[in-house]
Design an enzyme around this catalytic site. Structure first.
Site: not given
Ligand code: NAD
Length: 262
Positions: A144, A157
């Site tokens: 991130s 985080y």
């Molecule tokens: P999201 O909530 O849409 O998806 C999260 C996914 O992780 C889901 O499929 C959920 O079922 C799965 N998950 C959660 N806990 C789990 C576990 N214990 N075991 C297996 N699967 C699990 O979130 P997102 O925004 O798509 O985030 C995905 C990644 O991107 C994360 O690591 C997040 O930190 C990172 N990220 C997101 C953003 C953003 O702005 N959305 C920015 C930077 C980084």
């Protein structure tokens, strides 16, 4: 001469958001896909079969919890048995919780560290032996902008994501001669369920509309004032899996609209 079988990519947390975008992007490029994550079984099955019909690749779902090493190791073994190999692992599963550090709930701290950092370590640890044996691997960790800089309220985080960046560097160095690369992608804001929840919480706390909360959240950090999309993160993953990226290892790739340039 027989054609080489298509490579296999396993994406943790790919039932939603960025992970699903990455799965679609890799399927478009012809990779067979191992989906992972939580959700409604019927919805997940729809997502899985849709990948097979839309992109003409093989796809399976394995619902391991990334915080349980035995389950992660079994997921890799099952994927190798059913699909032939795991050539690419995208450690993407992640969660968020926002609170000042001196009030941070202890259980939320452990949950975030376990999923966002230890889960990445488990994925790498379990996938590496097969990659070494086959002489090929691409490990991509979804960190991130918070792996590079901090924001208030996000102690666990930010700590986890900085940890992912360090883990990425060590993994890259240890495998530099093994045709295995390891990199971290550092997105800024991407409009997914994880971020929608933060927007909804801000709207409720500040007594403003969801649209206003979304605009201010974006403008505080992201100079181009535009959310990145899961498809854009998927395109970066495809680049890291391409032959052109074979010398890219141990680094972070930002996709944050200028967030960390400030
Ligand atoms: P999201 O909530 O849409 O998806 C999260 C996914 O992780 C889901 O499929 C959920 O079922 C799965 N998950 C959660 N806990 C789990 C576990 N214990 N075991 C297996 N699967 C699990 O979130 P997102 O925004 O798509 O985030 C995905 C990644 O991107 C994360 O690591 C997040 O930190 C990172 N990220 C997101 C953003 C953003 O702005 N959305 C920015 C930077 C980084």
């Amino acid at each position: 001469m027989t054609a080489l079988p298509p490579k296999v990519a396993l994406i943790t947390g790919s039932t939603s958001g960025i992970g699903l975008g990455i799965a679609h992007a890799l399927a478009t490029e012809g990779y067979n896909i191992v989906l992972n994550g939580f959700g409604d079984p019927a919805e997940i099955e729809k997502t899985r079969s849709d990948i097979e019909t839309r992109f003409g690749v093989k796809s399976i779902f394995i619902g391991a919890d990334v915080t349980d090493y035995e389950s992660v190791a079994k997921m890799i073994a099952d994927a190798e048995n059913k699909m032939g190999s795991v050539d690419i692992i995208v450690n993407n599963a992640g969660v968020q919780f926002v609170s000042p550090v001196d009030e941070f709930p202890l259980d939320q701290w452990l949950k975030i560290i376990n999923i966002n950092l230890t889960g990445v370590f488990y994925g790498i640890r379990a996938a590496l032996p097969g990659m070494k044996k086959r002489g090929y691997g691409r490990i991509i960790n979804i960190a991130s902008a918070h792996g590079l800089v901090a924001s208030t309220g996000k102690a666990a985080y930010v700590a986890a994501k900085h940890g992912v960046v360090g883990l990425t560097k060590v993994t890259a160095l240890e495998n530099a001669r093994a045709n295995i690369t390891c990199n971290a992608i550092c997105p800024g804001w991407v409009l997914t369920p994880l971020v929608q929840k933060q927007i909804d919480d801000r709207a409720a706390q500040q007594g403003v509309s969801v649209q206003e909360a979304s605009d201010t959240l974006l403008l505080e950090k992201q100079p181009n004032a535009r959310f990145a999309t899961p498809e854009e993160i998927g395109a970066m993953v495809c680049y890291l899996c391409s032959d052109g990226a074979r010398n890219v290892t141990g680094t972070t790739l930002s996709i944050d609209g200028g967030w960390t340039a400030q």
